[in-house]
Motif scaffolding. Structure first.
Motif, PDB file in Angstrom:
ATOM      1  N   LYS A 222      -4.776  38.834  23.897  1.00 51.82           N
ATOM      2  CA  LYS A 222      -4.741  40.014  24.750  1.00 51.82           C
ATOM      3  C   LYS A 222      -5.328  41.164  23.939  1.00 51.82           C
ATOM      4  O   LYS A 222      -4.832  41.481  22.855  1.00 51.82           O
TER       5      LYS A 222
ATOM      6  N   THR B 296      -6.532  45.174  23.755  1.00 54.16           N
ATOM      7  CA  THR B 296      -6.333  46.486  24.367  1.00 54.16           C
ATOM      8  C   THR B 296      -7.208  47.520  23.668  1.00 54.16           C
ATOM      9  O   THR B 296      -7.106  47.700  22.446  1.00 54.16           O
TER      10      THR B 296
ATOM     11  N   LYS C  32      -1.688  34.659  24.420  1.00 56.94           N
ATOM     12  CA  LYS C  32      -1.197  35.947  24.906  1.00 56.94           C
ATOM     13  C   LYS C  32      -2.094  36.530  26.000  1.00 56.94           C
ATOM     14  O   LYS C  32      -1.724  37.495  26.660  1.00 56.94           O
ATOM     15  N   GLY C  33      -3.306  35.983  26.113  1.00 53.00           N
ATOM     16  CA  GLY C  33      -4.246  36.528  27.089  1.00 53.00           C
ATOM     17  C   GLY C  33      -5.504  35.684  27.149  1.00 53.00           C
ATOM     18  O   GLY C  33      -5.554  34.566  26.628  1.00 53.00           O
TER      19      GLY C  33
ATOM     20  N   GLU D  40      -8.788  36.724  26.182  1.00 43.97           N
ATOM     21  CA  GLU D  40      -9.955  37.195  25.426  1.00 43.97           C
ATOM     22  C   GLU D  40     -10.246  36.295  24.220  1.00 43.97           C
ATOM     23  O   GLU D  40      -9.335  35.755  23.587  1.00 43.97           O
TER      24      GLU D  40
END
Length: 474
Positions: free
Chosen positions: A101, A103, A291-292, A294
């Protein structure tokens, strides 16, 4: 209040060079580092399978392809993405890691808020590496929080650069040490404190925070109150005389997921090479679930390496660009190969744009940067200068699918003398976010045209010439 920077140190040193002996000493100190010659398609095998690492190890060819397929939209974009992946893998040797993930953090307030949140949630350890750690309100906030976590059983390991903290008294770090925090000064300026060779010109310019081995922060933001306000706000802070203070414009990225282990390796490797105290036993490499969505590659460089992997990655990515190259950089002093790569990209029809500072904390570096404007503008490169803020960001976007955020400036110091660290995020989704940020900076910038540039005062040209003579050592 201005932070201590290596650019400030060099400004002051050069202004004091009053005799040939000091000049010779300065040049000797700068060292004889060099940059590699990067040839397009170096070492790349077109048929090579792109390998991706997940939280549980290397993915199979089928799993890797499935991950890549999620990042693809149009047919042409597929080809561009896979080409950048192959190019980068051939150069770096570091794994491409899925399941993260990511950000995007814009300016100091958002970055510090996310860092504070991650630190407060730490349960096992915190590893922090920074160039500047100021003795100001922001520095004290970080110190107090780190001390509190250490007292509650979380092992904190802090590494800071000696030159970057010249204005920070050693007493500032004593409460951290007393609380049990492991504190390490990178390449002490005082030769009596050197733990290896006295390599005062080799600096740790990285900005890295790792929490529990699962979350990593990378970017250009130091620990300093100059970042206490955002650069896009309408209302500005005032100085003691009531004048608007120029906010600092910078960028950081938070990564939650398996790629944190790659940054953890870099931190521990630097700690050990600096002969720091034995790190306390902690779970530095926990098993991390996805977690995500990407995919990220961590890239670090050191003056001890044969050459800068980050430099090689930048040059090769620009050489393979097909549609756009958007670079945002604080200290832009390009070597001949980088300038040639940018101009050659324009000749191929690539939209090449530079976002550079209109004001800087170092007049010498700013004028040295200006000394290259004429060549680049004549080569078709478009140059913009950010107004009403001090641009300190170091990002790049290529073809909408290759993005990087880190500590690396596009200058000799970053590529030859400094420890640097970058995150490369691959795929159009994050690329669109970085594109939107670049557009926001464009809206607050002024384009420098060749016609207007040729009309600049002769006094500026003389300063550019003088500063340009020092470009190799800034």
């Amino acid at each position: 209040m201005k932070p201590t920077t290596d650019k400030h140190m060099i400004d002051r040193a050069i202004s004091r060079l009053a005799c040939p002996l000091l000049l010779a000493a300065s040049l000797a100190l700068a060292g004889c580092g060099s940059l590699p010659r990067i040839v397009p398609d170096m070492g790349i095998q077109p048929a090579k399978t792109i390998q991706i690492k997940g939280g549980r190890g290397i993915l199979s060819a089928e799993q890797s392809q499935a991950v890549l397929d999620k990042f693809k939209n149009a047919k042409q974009e597929n080809l561009i993405l896979e080409k950048h992946l192959a190019v980068e893998e051939a150069i770096t040797g570091s794994p491409l890691v899925a399941g993260n993930k990511v950000t995007l953090l814009i300016d100091g307030p958002a970055t510090y808020a996310s860092m504070f949140s991650a630190i407060r949630e730490a349960r096992d350890h915190i590893n922090m590496e920074t160039y500047i750690f100021e003795n100001d309100d922001t520095g004290k906030q970080f110190a107090d929080l780190l001390i509190d976590k250490q007292k509650h059983g979380v092992q904190v390991n802090l590494m800071y650069d000696s030159v970057g903290t010249l204005n920070t008294p050693r007493e500032f770090f004593q409460p951290l040490i007393d609380a049990g925090v492991q504190v390490l000064e990178f390449n002490p300026v005082n030769p009596a404190l050197a733990r290896k060779g006295w390599e005062v010109n080799q600096r740790d310019h990285r900005k890295l925070l790792i929490v529990d081995g699962t979350t990593a922060f990378v970017g250009g933001i130091n620990i300093s109150s100059v970042y206490s306000s955002g650069s896009f706000r309408k209302f500005r802070k005032k100085d003691d005389e009531g004048k608007d203070m120029a906010p600092w414009r910078d960028t950081q990225v938070r990564m939650d997921g398996p790629v944190a282990a790659e940054f953890q390796k870099m931190f521990i490797d630097t700690w050990e090479k600096q002969h720091g105290p034995q790190l306390a036993a902690r779970n530095y490499y926990p098993k991390i679930a996805s977690k995500g969505g990407e995919i990220v590659r961590g890239i670090g460089s050191s003056p001890e390496d044969p050459y800068s992997v980050i430099y090689a990655t930048f040059i090769s990515a620009i050489q393979h660009a097909e549609s756009l190259v958007y670079l945002t950089n604080a200290y832009f002093i390009p070597d001949p190969q980088l300038r040639a790569a940018l101009k050659d990209a324009v000749k191929r029809g690539v939209d090449v744009r530079l976002m550079l500072p209109g004001k800087s904390d170092s007049a010498l570096v700013l004028y040295a940067s200006h000394s290259f404007y004429t060549e680049l503008l004549e080569g078709g490169v478009r140059i913009y200068e950010r107004q009403d803020a001090l641009l300190h960001s170091k990002t790049a976007l290529i073809d909408g699918v290759w993005s990087t955020i880190g500590s690396t400036n596009l200058d000799w110091r970053s590529f030859v003398y400094n420890q640097e660290i970058n995150a490369v995020i691959l795929g159009p989704q994050f690329g669109a976010q970085l594109q939107a940020l670049f557009d926001r900076d464009l809206a607050a910038s002024k384009e420098i045209t060749l016609e207007a540039w040729k009309d600049r005062p002769i006094s500026d040209r003389m300063k550019e010439f003088g500063a340009g003579l020092w470009a190799r050592w800034l």
